[in-house]
Design a protein around this motif. Structure first.
Motif, PDB file in Angstrom:
ATOM      1  N   ASN A  78       0.809  -1.392  -0.021  1.00 58.61           N
ATOM      2  CA  ASN A  78       0.150   0.108  -0.002  1.00 58.61           C
ATOM      3  C   ASN A  78       0.773   1.115   0.108  1.00 58.61           C
ATOM      4  O   ASN A  78       0.316   2.444  -0.653  1.00 58.61           O
ATOM      5  CB  ASN A  78      -0.963   0.089   1.132  1.00 58.61           C
ATOM      6  CG  ASN A  78      -1.873  -1.180   1.067  1.00 58.61           C
ATOM      7  OD1 ASN A  78      -2.400  -1.586   0.032  1.00 58.61           O
ATOM      8  ND2 ASN A  78      -2.041  -1.663   2.438  1.00 58.61           N
ATOM      9  N   SER A  79       2.005   1.174   0.628  1.00 53.38           N
ATOM     10  CA  SER A  79       2.799   2.495   0.817  1.00 53.38           C
ATOM     11  C   SER A  79       4.329   2.273   0.901  1.00 53.38           C
ATOM     12  O   SER A  79       4.496   1.239   1.538  1.00 53.38           O
ATOM     13  CB  SER A  79       2.327   3.194   2.020  1.00 53.38           C
ATOM     14  OG  SER A  79       3.142   4.426   2.233  1.00 53.38           O
ATOM     15  N   GLU A 101       9.952   7.777  -5.243  1.00 53.29           N
ATOM     16  CA  GLU A 101       8.489   7.968  -5.567  1.00 53.29           C
ATOM     17  C   GLU A 101       8.383   7.168  -7.069  1.00 53.29           C
ATOM     18  O   GLU A 101       7.363   6.481  -7.365  1.00 53.29           O
ATOM     19  CB  GLU A 101       8.225   9.346  -5.767  1.00 53.29           C
ATOM     20  CG  GLU A 101       8.063  10.174  -4.401  1.00 53.29           C
ATOM     21  CD  GLU A 101       8.068  11.579  -4.655  1.00 53.29           C
ATOM     22  OE1 GLU A 101       8.039  12.171  -5.815  1.00 53.29           O
ATOM     23  OE2 GLU A 101       7.966  12.236  -3.536  1.00 53.29           O
ATOM     24  N   ASP A 102       9.346   7.240  -8.050  1.00 53.00           N
ATOM     25  CA  ASP A 102       9.217   6.626  -8.989  1.00 53.00           C
ATOM     26  C   ASP A 102       8.837   5.114  -8.859  1.00 53.00           C
ATOM     27  O   ASP A 102       8.151   4.215  -9.577  1.00 53.00           O
ATOM     28  CB  ASP A 102      10.247   6.849  -9.970  1.00 53.00           C
ATOM     29  CG  ASP A 102      10.223   6.098 -11.464  1.00 53.00           C
ATOM     30  OD1 ASP A 102       9.103   6.308 -12.123  1.00 53.00           O
ATOM     31  OD2 ASP A 102      11.241   5.537 -11.780  1.00 53.00           O
ATOM     32  N   GLU A 109       1.624  -0.401  -8.955  1.00 51.47           N
ATOM     33  CA  GLU A 109       0.976  -0.783 -10.236  1.00 51.47           C
ATOM     34  C   GLU A 109       0.985  -2.213 -10.326  1.00 51.47           C
ATOM     35  O   GLU A 109       0.240  -3.038 -10.823  1.00 51.47           O
ATOM     36  CB  GLU A 109       1.618  -0.137 -11.405  1.00 51.47           C
ATOM     37  CG  GLU A 109       0.879  -0.107 -12.906  1.00 51.47           C
ATOM     38  CD  GLU A 109       1.208   0.684 -13.705  1.00 51.47           C
ATOM     39  OE1 GLU A 109       1.871   0.217 -14.919  1.00 51.47           O
ATOM     40  OE2 GLU A 109       1.559   1.889 -13.849  1.00 51.47           O
ATOM     41  N   LYS A 110       2.485  -2.851 -10.158  1.00 53.60           N
ATOM     42  CA  LYS A 110       2.539  -4.293 -10.563  1.00 53.60           C
ATOM     43  C   LYS A 110       2.483  -5.172  -9.313  1.00 53.60           C
ATOM     44  O   LYS A 110       2.417  -6.404  -9.466  1.00 53.60           O
ATOM     45  CB  LYS A 110       4.090  -4.389 -11.169  1.00 53.60           C
ATOM     46  CG  LYS A 110       4.404  -3.678 -12.468  1.00 53.60           C
ATOM     47  CD  LYS A 110       5.778  -3.810 -12.691  1.00 53.60           C
ATOM     48  CE  LYS A 110       5.967  -3.193 -14.062  1.00 53.60           C
ATOM     49  NZ  LYS A 110       7.326  -2.999 -14.324  1.00 53.60           N
ATOM     50  N   GLN A 111       2.669  -4.484  -8.245  1.00 53.90           N
ATOM     51  CA  GLN A 111       2.313  -5.407  -6.831  1.00 53.90           C
ATOM     52  C   GLN A 111       3.492  -6.337  -6.854  1.00 53.90           C
ATOM     53  O   GLN A 111       3.347  -7.517  -6.277  1.00 53.90           O
ATOM     54  CB  GLN A 111       1.219  -5.810  -6.836  1.00 53.90           C
ATOM     55  CG  GLN A 111      -0.051  -5.026  -6.441  1.00 53.90           C
ATOM     56  CD  GLN A 111       0.048  -4.183  -5.045  1.00 53.90           C
ATOM     57  OE1 GLN A 111       0.543  -4.790  -3.987  1.00 53.90           O
ATOM     58  NE2 GLN A 111       0.055  -2.941  -4.981  1.00 53.90           N
ATOM     59  N   SER A 112       4.608  -5.925  -7.402  1.00 51.95           N
ATOM     60  CA  SER A 112       6.009  -6.891  -7.496  1.00 51.95           C
ATOM     61  C   SER A 112       7.155  -6.087  -7.713  1.00 51.95           C
ATOM     62  O   SER A 112       7.152  -4.798  -8.438  1.00 51.95           O
ATOM     63  CB  SER A 112       5.544  -8.102  -8.567  1.00 51.95           C
ATOM     64  OG  SER A 112       6.765  -8.649  -8.781  1.00 51.95           O
TER      65      SER A 112
END
Length: 143
Positions: A78-79, A101-102, A109-112
């Motif tokens: 989440n963060s 941040e990038d 987006e990818k959760q990976s």
């Protein structure tokens, strides 16, 4: 009768070649189907499970420890942020905040952590940050 036998042998060769090419074509089509089908079943079962919470990992830049803080719930990241980033570090390393941040946006987006694109401005800083995030995520992984 000998001429009929020769005709039958020629037809048998053609049948054998046709069957052989048909089998090869079917094998090729099946191979292409299995190669290019999305593997949605595998990705659903291999989805990461985390113990919800906030996990930290330390990065040291010029004798200054920075805490990378990763917040996760049961199945999502989440963060991602620095918990103790101050003005002296941002003055010494102006690209560190935009870099995290990038990277965080790509991870959300990818959760990976797979296939993260590094900034051309700071590839080494990106790698250090990703290693710290990976350490924190390993702490969060459910066993």
């Amino acid at each position: 009768m000998g001429s009929k036998t020769k005709i039958v042998v020629l037809h048998m060769k053609e049948i054998i070649y046709t069957v052989l090419f048909a089998v090869l074509a079917i094998v090729l089509i099946l191979l292409l189907i299995f190669m290019f089908l999305p593997h949605s079943k595998d990705s659903k079962t291999a989805e990461e499970k985390y113990m919800p919470g906030i996990y930290t990992s330390t990065v040291t830049l010029n004798n200054t420890p920075l805490e990378v803080e990763v917040t996760v719930d049961e199945s999502h990241i989440n963060s991602i942020r620095f918990s103790n980033l101050d003005e002296t570090v941002t003055t010494m390393y102006p690209l560190i905040q935009p870099t995290i941040e990038d990277i965080a946006e790509q991870i959300y987006e990818k959760q990976s952590l797979d296939n993260i694109e590094y900034s051309s401005d700071s590839p080494y800083t990106s790698q250090v940050i990703i290693n710290a995030i990976d350490d924190a995520i390993k702490k969060a992984a459910a066993k």
